[in-house]
Scaffold this active site. Structure first.
Site, PDB file in Angstrom:
ATOM      1  N   ASP A 150       0.824  -1.203   0.000  1.00  8.41           N
ATOM      2  CA  ASP A 150       0.000   0.000   0.000  1.00  8.41           C
ATOM      3  C   ASP A 150       0.862   1.259   0.000  1.00  8.41           C
ATOM      4  O   ASP A 150       1.957   1.269   0.556  1.00  8.41           O
ATOM      5  CB  ASP A 150      -0.903  -0.018   1.240  1.00  8.41           C
ATOM      6  CG  ASP A 150      -2.051   0.968   1.141  1.00  8.41           C
ATOM      7  OD1 ASP A 150      -2.330   1.464   0.033  1.00  8.41           O
ATOM      8  OD2 ASP A 150      -2.673   1.246   2.185  1.00  8.41           O
ATOM      9  N   GLY A 165       0.476   5.433  -4.515  1.00  9.56           N
ATOM     10  CA  GLY A 165      -0.073   6.723  -4.930  1.00  9.56           C
ATOM     11  C   GLY A 165       0.296   7.846  -3.981  1.00  9.56           C
ATOM     12  O   GLY A 165       0.653   8.957  -4.405  1.00  9.56           O
ATOM     13  N   THR A 209      -9.903  -7.218  -6.509  1.00  6.84           N
ATOM     14  CA  THR A 209     -11.099  -7.212  -7.363  1.00  6.84           C
ATOM     15  C   THR A 209     -11.728  -5.828  -7.401  1.00  6.84           C
ATOM     16  O   THR A 209     -12.384  -5.468  -8.381  1.00  6.84           O
ATOM     17  CB  THR A 209     -12.130  -8.238  -6.842  1.00  6.84           C
ATOM     18  OG1 THR A 209     -12.345  -8.017  -5.430  1.00  6.84           O
ATOM     19  CG2 THR A 209     -11.633  -9.664  -7.037  1.00  6.84           C
ATOM     20  N   ASN A 231     -10.001  -3.006  -7.402  1.00  8.54           N
ATOM     21  CA  ASN A 231      -9.129  -2.051  -8.092  1.00  8.54           C
ATOM     22  C   ASN A 231      -9.553  -1.756  -9.526  1.00  8.54           C
ATOM     23  O   ASN A 231      -9.115  -0.766 -10.117  1.00  8.54           O
ATOM     24  CB  ASN A 231      -7.676  -2.545  -8.086  1.00  8.54           C
ATOM     25  CG  ASN A 231      -6.999  -2.403  -6.736  1.00  8.54           C
ATOM     26  OD1 ASN A 231      -6.022  -3.099  -6.439  1.00  8.54           O
ATOM     27  ND2 ASN A 231      -7.502  -1.517  -5.890  1.00  8.54           N
ATOM     28  N   TRP A 232     -10.425  -2.588 -10.095  1.00  8.74           N
ATOM     29  CA  TRP A 232     -10.930  -2.321 -11.444  1.00  8.74           C
ATOM     30  C   TRP A 232     -11.722  -1.020 -11.502  1.00  8.74           C
ATOM     31  O   TRP A 232     -11.910  -0.442 -12.586  1.00  8.74           O
ATOM     32  CB  TRP A 232     -11.803  -3.472 -11.936  1.00  8.74           C
ATOM     33  CG  TRP A 232     -11.081  -4.765 -12.113  1.00  8.74           C
ATOM     34  CD1 TRP A 232     -11.129  -5.860 -11.303  1.00  8.74           C
ATOM     35  CD2 TRP A 232     -10.193  -5.118 -13.182  1.00  8.74           C
ATOM     36  NE1 TRP A 232     -10.333  -6.862 -11.788  1.00  8.74           N
ATOM     37  CE2 TRP A 232      -9.744  -6.446 -12.946  1.00  8.74           C
ATOM     38  CE3 TRP A 232      -9.732  -4.446 -14.318  1.00  8.74           C
ATOM     39  CZ2 TRP A 232      -8.860  -7.091 -13.797  1.00  8.74           C
ATOM     40  CZ3 TRP A 232      -8.844  -5.090 -15.171  1.00  8.74           C
ATOM     41  CH2 TRP A 232      -8.417  -6.408 -14.909  1.00  8.74           C
ATOM     42  N   SER A 287      -8.434  -5.321   4.137  1.00  2.97           N
ATOM     43  CA  SER A 287      -9.024  -5.056   2.826  1.00  2.97           C
ATOM     44  C   SER A 287      -9.262  -6.339   2.022  1.00  2.97           C
ATOM     45  O   SER A 287      -8.967  -6.404   0.830  1.00  2.97           O
ATOM     46  CB  SER A 287      -8.148  -4.079   2.033  1.00  2.97           C
ATOM     47  OG  SER A 287      -8.075  -2.832   2.683  1.00  2.97           O
TER      48      SER A 287
END
Length: 236
Positions: A16, A19, A62, A64-65, A192
């Site tokens: 993680d 970003g 799943t 993250n799409w 998560s």
């Protein structure tokens, strides 16, 4: 390997903070993901050095799409390059590669690269690298449940014979021990959906450092923290 450390057999990492790492430096998120991929290589090397047997990393969930298309497209390109460039390196280091997750949503090229890399490394047993891609803990449990229900319905399996061992034969980490230590970088303190079945007795460690800055020293700190804990597996 450091003698005074109690080395976990299986470490799992939620990678993680790519970003946020990029944002803190005024850079695009894509630069964070690129540096996260470089950090993964350092982590693999460090785990091997310390004597860890299995490393599982959460690369793409799943959920993250639903990220912006430009970011998802960049990640797919990054995955494709990683898969195609790892063959020689994994072979040289005798690392067995496995994808955890539903491969079907990826492009045909990526699916073929995943399968090719798994097949090329299937005979190695010195170190295992599991990469969770299009993975979700709930979807994994549902997958296993459906497969077992199908076997019962077809008469291949007696419902009374279902136990934890039977269930574990239907999850993505079949044949491997559950993680001793789960690390989530960047300071967030939640799983998560990562390895929900497997995490029952895992130790949890939440360093604040973002994953692109993760390295051998950070792995050592995590193992040192793990070494301090009293592992009783639920026993009094």
């Amino acid at each position: 390997m450091v003698d005074y450390l109690k080395i976990p057999q299986h470490i799992a990492i939620i990678m993680d903070g790519n970003g946020r790492w990029a944002k803190s430096k005024g850079l695009p998120r894509t630069v964070g993901h690129t540096n996260g991929a470089k950090a993964l290589q350092r982590v693999v090397e460090a785990c091997k050095k310390f004597g860890v047997k299995i490393l599982t990393v959460y690369a793409f969930s799943t959920e993250n799409w639903s990220r912006p298309k430009e970011e998802v497209d960049f990640l797919m390109d990054l995955f494709a390059k990683y898969l195609k460039n790892q063959s020689k390196k994994l072979a040289e280091n005798k690392i067995r590669f496995r994808v955890l997750g539903d491969k079907s949503r990826f492009s045909k090229d990526i699916q073929e690269s995943m399968i090719k890399l798994e097949n090329e490394t299937k005979d190695f047993d010195e170190f295992y690298l599991n990469v969770a891609m299009n993975y979700g803990g709930r979807s994994e449990i549902l997958k296993a449940t459906k497969e077992i229900a199908s076997e019962v319905s077809s008469g291949k399996l007696d419902i009374n014979s279902i136990d934890e061992k039977v269930f574990e034969n239907h999850i993505y980490t079949f044949g491997q021990p559950s993680p001793d230590l789960i690390i989530r970088t960047s300071g967030e303190q939640r799983l998560s959906g990562f390895l929900l079945w497997q995490c029952s007795y895992s130790e949890l460690y939440f360093p604040k450092i973002h994953f692109p800055d993760f390295d051998e020293e950070q792995i050592k700190l995590a193992i040192e923290e793990y070494s301090k804990r009293d592992r009783r597996y639920g026993k009094v």
